[in-house]
Design a protein around this motif. Structure first.
Motif, mmCIF file in Angstrom:
data_model
loop_
_atom_site.group_PDB
_atom_site.id
_atom_site.type_symbol
_atom_site.label_atom_id
_atom_site.label_comp_id
_atom_site.label_asym_id
_atom_site.label_seq_id
_atom_site.Cartn_x
_atom_site.Cartn_y
_atom_site.Cartn_z
ATOM 1 N N GLU A 199 -5.490 12.081 15.593
ATOM 2 C CA GLU A 199 -6.696 12.282 16.396
ATOM 3 C C GLU A 199 -7.506 13.465 15.881
ATOM 4 O O GLU A 199 -8.740 13.426 15.841
ATOM 5 C CB GLU A 199 -6.317 12.491 17.861
ATOM 6 N N ASP A 200 -6.829 14.515 15.462
ATOM 7 C CA ASP A 200 -7.541 15.661 14.891
ATOM 8 C C ASP A 200 -8.174 15.297 13.554
ATOM 9 O O ASP A 200 -9.259 15.789 13.221
ATOM 10 C CB ASP A 200 -6.585 16.845 14.719
ATOM 11 N N GLN A 201 -7.505 14.444 12.794
ATOM 12 C CA GLN A 201 -8.054 14.028 11.502
ATOM 13 C C GLN A 201 -9.364 13.267 11.681
ATOM 14 O O GLN A 201 -10.282 13.392 10.866
ATOM 15 C CB GLN A 201 -7.043 13.148 10.756
ATOM 16 N N THR A 202 -9.460 12.472 12.714
ATOM 17 C CA THR A 202 -10.653 11.639 12.899
ATOM 18 C C THR A 202 -11.761 12.344 13.666
ATOM 19 O O THR A 202 -12.893 11.867 13.687
ATOM 20 C CB THR A 202 -10.285 10.342 13.638
ATOM 21 N N SER A 203 -11.441 13.489 14.287
ATOM 22 C CA SER A 203 -12.437 14.161 15.110
ATOM 23 C C SER A 203 -13.205 15.233 14.359
ATOM 24 O O SER A 203 -14.163 15.795 14.901
ATOM 25 C CB SER A 203 -11.763 14.803 16.332
ATOM 26 N N GLU A 204 -12.810 15.522 13.130
ATOM 27 C CA GLU A 204 -13.462 16.577 12.367
ATOM 28 C C GLU A 204 -13.858 16.072 10.988
ATOM 29 O O GLU A 204 -13.327 15.079 10.488
ATOM 30 C CB GLU A 204 -12.525 17.784 12.212
#
Length: 287
Positions: A199-204
């Motif tokens: 989720e962090d990979q896709t949010s930034e």
């Protein structure tokens, strides 16, 4: 000298790690002038007690200081938990002693035994020389040790912070996976970990720099850990970490995102200040 002694015998008795390992800034060479060096460590501190089961925070402070790490993930951290750690806030006290910022993520937060006293908490923590710009305590699957006949259920204690290292945001996660012989809960925890980190990979915007620190309670080749190695690189310090005296297995890890963080070197520090040995790694962050 870098961390090239990939062995548990790493010249790290109480005050020697700082002299055996180069300062993190020395890692900036090797043709990567634009990469940013960062030294990280992970340490299960056994609620402040050593291999001898004697609570001694002075001893652990000295060991942590000798690692000379910029960011440290801690497991088995007591905060006003009980007599075993003298009802002290180990997370805040270690941070103050080391001159670092702290983020504590409790696994358990219980009512105090005495009305008006602080809550009794136990969990994981991140210490950082760099500014912590955000922090979150994620839930992952757990099998509680505090209730009778527990069943796997979501519970907190998977800590995440974002630190800014020379202008670069870095996501640091600290975890403590289930200790039981049955790997089913660990398998669920690995799935939860991958989901949260994805989720962090896709949010930034890329690159998203991610570092996972923790006690995984399983060997590197354990089938339940295999999914982690699809996205992460194991720092592979080259020695066992548990038990601290005559260790026989490596269950403590530094792992980093494959495309945005490179492991320059890693080692296991030889110490009996806890029942685990810490892992320390020199990393290079991609700009």
């Amino acid at each position: 000298m870098s961390l090239r002694r990939r062995t548990v015998e790493v010249l790290v008795a109480a005050g020697l790690l700082g002299t055996a390992l180069a300062p993190p800034a020395a890692a900036a060479g090797e043709g990567q002038a634009h990469a940013v060096p960062l030294r990280v460590a992970t340490y299960n501190i056994h609620a402040g007690a050593g291999m001898d089961n004697v609570f001694d925070l002075d001893r652990q402070t000295a060991e942590l200081r000798s690692l000379d790490a910029d960011v440290i993930g801690l497991q088995e951290v007591d905060v006003h938990w009980g007599t075993r750690s003298q009802w002290r806030d180990l997370a805040s006290e270690l941070a103050e002693r080391l001159g670092m910022q702290v983020s504590f993520a409790p696994v358990y937060s219980l009512d105090p035994e005495t009305p008006g006293a602080p809550r009794r908490e136990f969990g994981v923590a991140v210490l950082s020389r760099y500014r912590i710009v955000s922090a979150e305590n994620h839930e992952i699957t757990r099998l509680s040790t505090q209730v009778p006949n527990p069943v796997p259920a979501p519970a907190p204690g998977f800590g995440e912070v974002v630190v800014r290292v020379k202008g670069l945001p870095v996501h640091v996660y600290v975890t403590h996976l289930d200790y039981r012989a049955d790997p089913s809960v660990r398998s669920a925890q690995v799935a939860d970990t991958r989901r949260i980190m994805a989720e962090d990979q896709t949010s930034e915007r890329s690159p998203v720099r991610q570092i996972l620190l923790g006690d995984f309670n399983a060997a590197p080749a354990a089938p339940e850990l295999a999914p982690l190695w699809q996205e992460l690189t194991d720092a592979e310090p080259g020695g066992p970490t548990y038990p601290a005296q005559d260790p026989v297995q490596r269950i403590d890890y530094v792992a980093v995102s494959k495309d945005s963080v490179r492991v320059r070197d890693a080692a296991v520090a030889e110490t009996l200040a806890s029942d685990h040995r810490p892992v320390v790694a020199d990393l290079l962050l991609r700009r």
